[in-house]
Design an enzyme around this catalytic site. Structure first.
Site, short mmCIF file in Angstrom:
data_model
loop_
_atom_site.label_atom_id
_atom_site.label_comp_id
_atom_site.label_asym_id
_atom_site.label_seq_id
_atom_site.Cartn_x
_atom_site.Cartn_y
_atom_site.Cartn_z
CB SER A 29 -0.18 -6.71 -4.44
OG SER A 29 0.34 -5.75 -4.11
CB SER A 62 -8.47 -2.49 -1.16
OG SER A 62 -6.76 -2.90 -0.22
CD GLU A 95 -0.35 3.59 -1.72
OE1 GLU A 95 -0.11 3.33 -3.32
OE2 GLU A 95 -0.04 3.02 -0.85
#
Ligand SMILES: Cc1cc2nc3c(=O)[nH]c(=O)nc-3n(C[C@H](O)[C@H](O)[C@H](O)COP(=O)(O)OP(=O)(O)OC[C@H]3O[C@@H](n4cnc5c(N)ncnc54)[C@H](O)[C@@H]3O)c2cc1C
Length: 404
Positions: A142, A174, A257
């Site tokens: 992102s 993250s 994912e």
């Protein structure tokens, strides 16, 4: 569907349960709440002590052989079948533990992507250290102007000699502040249509020119970061797949994912805790568990969680019969994270103003755990594809509805 387990699967479960209960104690978070499933972003990695506990737990998980049951034995994994993998998820989520220790992204999706599309040298260099925890990984997808529309990324990489030179910015990364390596999506051909000018790089996070700045979430924790790249040199051999074909590689990562979708969230555990809470507090002047509105809410949550579990078993049954999982495999992430949010918000309603308190001496309930959960639950409906994007995918690709 056959709900019975063989004696050897039952003994696998019993052994695993004992191991997890013995080895996971100290990594529980605030108010005795586990981090849960894939929620690495909920770990405040500014806290050295907590991070050390996570790493210790990860190493124990590795030594026990449980760290990557779904990986093939050839690459150091457990080579477990689908039922054993499902039992592992059940048991880990029952305790609200992270699925893959401290290295969620590496073991869940980045490692499998490298196994599928990486060079032999990349496999040799990275897979084993992912398991041991010597290489902690993060995912740089992102950007400030490219989240749902991921193909709009602008971070540039230009080939100079035997390196790519990277400039740009990522956001919401993250675990970047604790990571040694990163998978990075970069634009290598700005003239090509947007899906066709992207490449997928493996980047050493200790390379000069990388700056990581933690972002504090509304929970008060800093699980993710903004990451800046200023003339960062990445060796050409760190490219995965072909130059400008990174979109396909990133899709593979996203597929890994989503594979176990809704199973990653310990929502059943949270619902059990909510039922327990209703036994202890009053709601509008009567014991909450006697109030018809509360009882109906609890019954609906339990039913929803049971539907989620049965959908997972249906998907598992299809796979065991060699069939492709049906539509039930597509809504797990959406349904689980939205249910998790509804449950947390109902707990706030149940507790009223008391839910907002953090200090037990002032009358807080479970040190403010439930409000903390509500704040954290929002992010889970956004991470890995927001609920709106999940609705679009289900509408267009699963139900074949016309594009909105
Ligand atoms: C806890 C957490 C951890 C994360 N970890 C990482 C990470 O490790 N690495 C990483 O790269 N990213 C990470 N992300 C980022 C995440 O992938 C993005 O936040 C997500 O994809 C949404 O992108 P965005 O924030 O740019 O929002 P936007 O894409 O700008 O969306 C804003 C709003 O518009 C809606 N919207 C956008 N497009 C559409 C559409 N076509 N139809 C309907 N509605 C639409 C969205 O649903 C959302 O409500 C994380 C996010 C969170 C919350």
């Amino acid at each position: 569907m056959d709900f019975s387990y063989t004696p050897s699967q039952e003994s696998f479960r019993a052994e695993l349960r004992t191991w997890l209960e013995t080895n996971s104690g100290e990594i529980f978070g605030r108010g005795g709440e586990g981090l849960g499933g894939s929620t690495a972003s909920l770990l405040d990695v500014r806290d050295d002590g907590r991070w050390k506990q996570m790493l210790d737990y990860h190493r124990r998980l590795y030594r026990s052989g449980y760290v990557a049951l779904h990986w093939p034995k050839e690459w150091g994994g457990g080579g477990a079948d689908l039922v054993e993998q499902s039992i592992y998820q059940d048991e880990v989520l029952r305790l609200g533990l992270p699925l893959y220790g401290a290295n969620q992204l590496a073991i869940d999706r980045i490692g499998p992507t490298i196994m599928l599309m990486g060079t032999n040298e990349q496999k040799q260099r990275h897979l084993q250290p992912m398991l041991t925890g010597e290489q902690i990984w993060c995912q740089g997808y992102s950007e400030p102007n490219a989240g749902s529309d991921l193909a709009g990324i602008q971070t540039r990489a230009v080939v100079e000699g035997d390196s790519f030179v990277v400039n740009g910015q990522k956001v919401w990364t993250s675990l970047a502040q604790r990571s040694d390596w990163q998978v990075l999506l970069v634009r290598t051909d700005p003239e090509a249509p947007k899906h066709k000018g992207i490449s997928y790089l493996l980047v050493d996070m200790h390379t000069p020119g990388i700056t990581v700045r933690p972002l504090v979430q509304m929970t008060g924790e800093a699980g993710f970061n903004e990451v800046f790249y200023d003339n960062v040199r990445v060796p050409k051999e760190n490219l995965v797949g072909e130059l400008n074909q990174g979109w396909q590689v990133s899709i593979a990562t996203l597929m890994f994912e989503r594979v176990s979708g809704g199973t990653r969230h310990p929502v059943e555990r949270t619902i059990n805790e909510l039922v327990e809470l209703a036994r202890q507090v009053d709601f509008q002047g009567v014991p909450a568990q006697q109030d018809p509105y509360v009882r109906q809410k609890l019954a609906a949550f339990v039913s929803d969680a049971r539907c989620l579990r049965l959908s997972r078993y249906r998907s598992l049954t299809s796979q065991l019969k060699g069939k492709v999982p049906g539509p039930e495999s597509s809504f797990g992430k959406l349904f689980a994270t939205e249910l998790n949010l509804r449950v947390a918000m109902f707990a706030d309603e149940l507790l009223g103003p008391y839910g907002l308190l953090e200090s037990d001496s002032l009358g807080a309930v479970e040190s403010g755990k439930w409000t903390h959960r509500t704040l954290a639950a929002r992010g889970l409906t956004i991470a890995a594809g927001s609920s709106e994007i999940q609705h679009n995918i289900i509408g267009e690709r699963v139900l074949k509805l016309p594009k909105g």
